[in-house]
Design a protein around this motif. Structure first.
Motif, PDB file in Angstrom:
ATOM      1  N   ASN A 400     -24.025 -55.186  68.130  1.00  0.00           N
ATOM      2  CA  ASN A 400     -24.417 -54.127  69.043  1.00  0.00           C
ATOM      3  C   ASN A 400     -25.731 -53.533  68.539  1.00  0.00           C
ATOM      4  O   ASN A 400     -25.739 -52.747  67.586  1.00  0.00           O
ATOM      5  CB  ASN A 400     -23.328 -53.045  69.103  1.00  0.00           C
ATOM      6  CG  ASN A 400     -23.753 -51.828  69.897  1.00  0.00           C
ATOM      7  OD1 ASN A 400     -24.568 -51.939  70.803  1.00  0.00           O
ATOM      8  ND2 ASN A 400     -23.214 -50.663  69.543  1.00  0.00           N
ATOM      9  N   LYS A 405     -25.000 -46.815  72.276  1.00  0.00           N
ATOM     10  CA  LYS A 405     -24.119 -47.395  73.309  1.00  0.00           C
ATOM     11  C   LYS A 405     -22.830 -47.966  72.704  1.00  0.00           C
ATOM     12  O   LYS A 405     -22.209 -48.839  73.291  1.00  0.00           O
ATOM     13  CB  LYS A 405     -24.865 -48.522  74.045  1.00  0.00           C
ATOM     14  CG  LYS A 405     -26.068 -48.071  74.874  1.00  0.00           C
ATOM     15  CD  LYS A 405     -25.601 -47.455  76.188  1.00  0.00           C
ATOM     16  CE  LYS A 405     -26.779 -47.101  77.091  1.00  0.00           C
ATOM     17  NZ  LYS A 405     -27.266 -48.227  77.858  1.00  0.00           N
ATOM     18  N   GLN A 449     -21.692 -61.688  77.004  1.00  0.00           N
ATOM     19  CA  GLN A 449     -22.931 -60.921  76.893  1.00  0.00           C
ATOM     20  C   GLN A 449     -23.412 -60.442  78.264  1.00  0.00           C
ATOM     21  O   GLN A 449     -23.811 -59.278  78.405  1.00  0.00           O
ATOM     22  CB  GLN A 449     -24.016 -61.784  76.241  1.00  0.00           C
ATOM     23  CG  GLN A 449     -23.861 -61.945  74.744  1.00  0.00           C
ATOM     24  CD  GLN A 449     -25.104 -62.559  74.129  1.00  0.00           C
ATOM     25  OE1 GLN A 449     -25.338 -63.749  74.277  1.00  0.00           O
ATOM     26  NE2 GLN A 449     -25.897 -61.746  73.456  1.00  0.00           N
ATOM     27  N   GLU A 453     -23.457 -56.357  79.571  1.00  0.00           N
ATOM     28  CA  GLU A 453     -24.657 -55.653  80.018  1.00  0.00           C
ATOM     29  C   GLU A 453     -24.566 -55.238  81.482  1.00  0.00           C
ATOM     30  O   GLU A 453     -24.894 -54.108  81.837  1.00  0.00           O
ATOM     31  CB  GLU A 453     -25.899 -56.520  79.798  1.00  0.00           C
ATOM     32  CG  GLU A 453     -27.190 -55.806  80.126  1.00  0.00           C
ATOM     33  CD  GLU A 453     -28.400 -56.417  79.438  1.00  0.00           C
ATOM     34  OE1 GLU A 453     -29.469 -55.796  79.494  1.00  0.00           O
ATOM     35  OE2 GLU A 453     -28.278 -57.509  78.856  1.00  0.00           O
ATOM     36  N   SER A 454     -24.100 -56.146  82.354  1.00  0.00           N
ATOM     37  CA  SER A 454     -24.101 -55.854  83.789  1.00  0.00           C
ATOM     38  C   SER A 454     -22.979 -54.909  84.199  1.00  0.00           C
ATOM     39  O   SER A 454     -23.136 -54.113  85.126  1.00  0.00           O
ATOM     40  CB  SER A 454     -24.007 -57.154  84.595  1.00  0.00           C
ATOM     41  OG  SER A 454     -22.772 -57.800  84.357  1.00  0.00           O
ATOM     42  N   SER A 458     -24.218 -52.318  78.258  1.00  0.00           N
ATOM     43  CA  SER A 458     -24.374 -52.477  76.813  1.00  0.00           C
ATOM     44  C   SER A 458     -24.966 -53.849  76.490  1.00  0.00           C
ATOM     45  O   SER A 458     -24.307 -54.876  76.674  1.00  0.00           O
ATOM     46  CB  SER A 458     -23.015 -52.310  76.114  1.00  0.00           C
ATOM     47  OG  SER A 458     -23.132 -52.564  74.735  1.00  0.00           O
ATOM     48  N   ALA A 459     -26.208 -53.859  76.008  1.00  0.00           N
ATOM     49  CA  ALA A 459     -26.816 -55.112  75.570  1.00  0.00           C
ATOM     50  C   ALA A 459     -26.205 -55.538  74.236  1.00  0.00           C
ATOM     51  O   ALA A 459     -25.641 -54.716  73.500  1.00  0.00           O
ATOM     52  CB  ALA A 459     -28.323 -54.934  75.434  1.00  0.00           C
ATOM     53  N   SER A 460     -26.295 -56.820  73.895  1.00  0.00           N
ATOM     54  CA  SER A 460     -25.720 -57.323  72.644  1.00  0.00           C
ATOM     55  C   SER A 460     -26.571 -58.464  72.114  1.00  0.00           C
ATOM     56  O   SER A 460     -27.394 -59.040  72.834  1.00  0.00           O
ATOM     57  CB  SER A 460     -24.281 -57.795  72.868  1.00  0.00           C
ATOM     58  OG  SER A 460     -24.245 -58.820  73.849  1.00  0.00           O
TER      59      SER A 460
END
Length: 533
Positions: A400, A405, A449, A453-454, A458-460
């Motif tokens: 993360n 986030k 992933q 995010e969508s 939360s991006a990873s």
């Protein structure tokens, strides 16, 4: 209509194939001919085409592949159909295998230019193990295809199953015009429609009818007559019992993209496929007519409806009658649960359903404690053990990068874990608490992933892990015994979500070496089913 009649009109089936054989396209065309949609979509939809009903996930629409199995329920000619579209790619095979526990028959789609491909063979074996009747659709006959007799021979030789061609292709590739129905002795000659969005116009007539003869050149006509005569002398006889016993597969030819032969497949399938069958539990047969309601959860999906961000559990009804607001016994928690939010599914669309019968697949919303494989029943003596477990072969750390986030990251990962498509392992004596993901194939990581995010904002970041083999240790092994193990270079001890110990190996040789140096410690390739205290 009484319960027995309701059960007899149910047909619950899945469509299986190797990737790109045309499975999702056929699904869409069955909906078109079943009257469930007015305009058929395309998997890789152009801007002026509607998207496919079964590929509801945003990533599926972008990649043009099926990632998640989808439930599509509709009525046709007095039947209630529960159609499950499944992913073809091997990385999503867990989802497909679980779906195959919930169906009574399957339609196997084969690319007639390529014949039987590896994933087709693998899925066929799963169906055979479960005794699921198989109907075969030879797709893409409007492209250069293998000789039809060679395709039948390949079915029998490679899969070891008798093949009965219900209809026969007329022409090949660009010359493909339709099919001859061997049971009615009628020619069906089709015309193409733009993009295959509407039902194909068809002319039906006898082999010697003038308008049929006028459509076919002499070479095509004489070859078709010769092949049909050959089939009559050398082919299998039609045998309903052999189909239901999974020793013969009815074979239909056509082109899903152009709607050639789709109606004949749908009608033929409904005529010969079985209604819901009994389930065997600990040697006891539970028939669909059993008075007690029972069913098992074979799939969980989060965020099918982006407006609500909820979680839906798919249950296959096996016996009795489901009624909304009924109270049932939940096998894993041994608690009573009220089922108030029940839905009939059509892709990502849903509507409230008040009752359901054996064979139906319904969605239950708002039960966070439901898990894959759980039994729901009014008879606590019934517990189904239908869901197979799978050994992961791909491993990666999921970082993360944005600590602000963290809550979204954790909540999203927890929900995706409940769907059962990935596992999270915890390394023993790990210096940091970074989730170690484990899955059957690496494409699952991409899905995680994308959805983090969508759907959760939360991006990873993914970091490959050095292991390729996981083996479970006995659940009763003690911590001091774990300390005493002799691990090969590169191997690590970890725990699954149930706190069961797992050994991770860099390769198969390393796992075999462990077995030689720790002969008193058995290893299991399958995950342990129970959680440790």
């Amino acid at each position: 209509m009484d319960s027995t009649q309701e059960i007899q009109r149910r047909r619950t089936f899945a469509i299986i194939s190797h990737p790109d054989a045309g499975k999702t396209t056929l699904t869409e065309k069955l909906l078109l001919y079943g009257g469930a949609v007015q305009l058929a979509g395309s998997v890789t939809a152009r801007k002026n085409q509607r998207a496919t009903t079964s590929d509801w996930m945003e990533l599926e629409r972008k990649r043009g592949i099926s990632i998640s199995s989808t439930v599509l329920q509709f009525d046709y000619q007095g039947y209630r159909l529960n159609l499950l579209d499944t992913p073809g790619h091997k990385d999503f095979s867990e989802d497909t295998y679980r779906v195959l526990t919930a169906v009574d028959s399957v339609v196997m789609v084969i690319d007639s230019a390529k014949g039987i491909e590896p994933q087709t063979r693998k899925l066929f074996e799963v169906c055979r193990e479960r005794g699921v009747p198989i109907f075969t659709f030879m797709n893409k006959c409007d492209r250069p295809m293998k000789d039809p007799l060679a395709l039948l021979d390949e079915l029998e030789r490679v899969l070891g199953i008798g093949a009965f061609p219900v209809n026969w292709p007329i022409g090949n590739g660009s010359e493909f015009q339709g099919v001859f129905d061997r049971q009615t002795q009628q020619m069906h000659l089709f015309e193409r429609t733009v993009g295959g969005q509407f039902r194909a116009p068809v002319q039906v007539g006898g082999l010697q009818d003038d308008f049929i003869r006028a459509r076919l050149d002499d070479a095509t006509f004489h070859r078709t007559v010769e092949e049909l005569e050959m089939l009559e002398h050398a082919g299998h006889e039609w045998d309903d019992a052999a189909v239901l016993a999974d020793t013969t597969t009815p074979v239909f030819f056509g082109s899903a993209i152009n709607n050639f032969g789709v109606q004949l497949l749908l009608d033929g399938f409904l005529k010969h496929s079985p209604p819901p069958k009994s389930r065997v539990m600990a040697g006891v047969e539970i028939s669909p007519e059993h008075p007690g309601f029972s069913g098992f959860i074979f799939k969980i999906q989060a965020n099918m409806d982006p407006k609500h961000r909820d979680r839906i559990a798919f249950i296959r009804v096996c016996s009795g009658k489901f009624e909304r607001d009924m109270t049932v016994h939940h096998s894993r928690s041994a608690k009573k649960v009220r089922l108030s939010s029940s839905h009939k599914l059509f892709g990502n669309e849903r509507e409230t359903v008040d009752e359901a019968y054996p064979g139906d697949v319904i969605g239950l919303v708002g039960h966070d404690n439901f898990g894959i494989g759980d039994t729901l029943t009014t008879d606590p003596s019934i517990t189904y053990k239908e869901i197979p477990r799978f050994t992961p072969e791909a491993f990666a750390y999921l970082h993360n990068p944005n600590t602000a986030k963290f809550k979204q990251f954790r909540r999203g990962l927890d929900q995706l874990l409940q769907e059962g498509v990935i596992q999270v392992l915890e390394l023993r004596d790990a210096a940091t608490n970074v989730p170690l993901l484990a899955a059957v194939g690496p494409l699952q990581f991409e899905v995680v992933q994308f959805r983090l995010e969508s759907e959760y904002g939360s991006a990873s970041r993914l970091e490959p892990a050095p292991w390729t083999v996981a083996r479970w240790l006995p659940a009763a092994i003690r911590e001091d015994e774990l300390d005493a193990l002799s691990l090969p270079t590169g191997a690590r001890l970890a725990y699954d979500l149930g706190k069961n110990p797992v050994v991770l190996f860099p390769n198969e040789w390393s796992a075999n070496y462990f077995g030689e140096t720790n002969k008193l410690v058995p290893l299991s390739a399958l995950p342990v089913q129970t959680a440790r205290d």
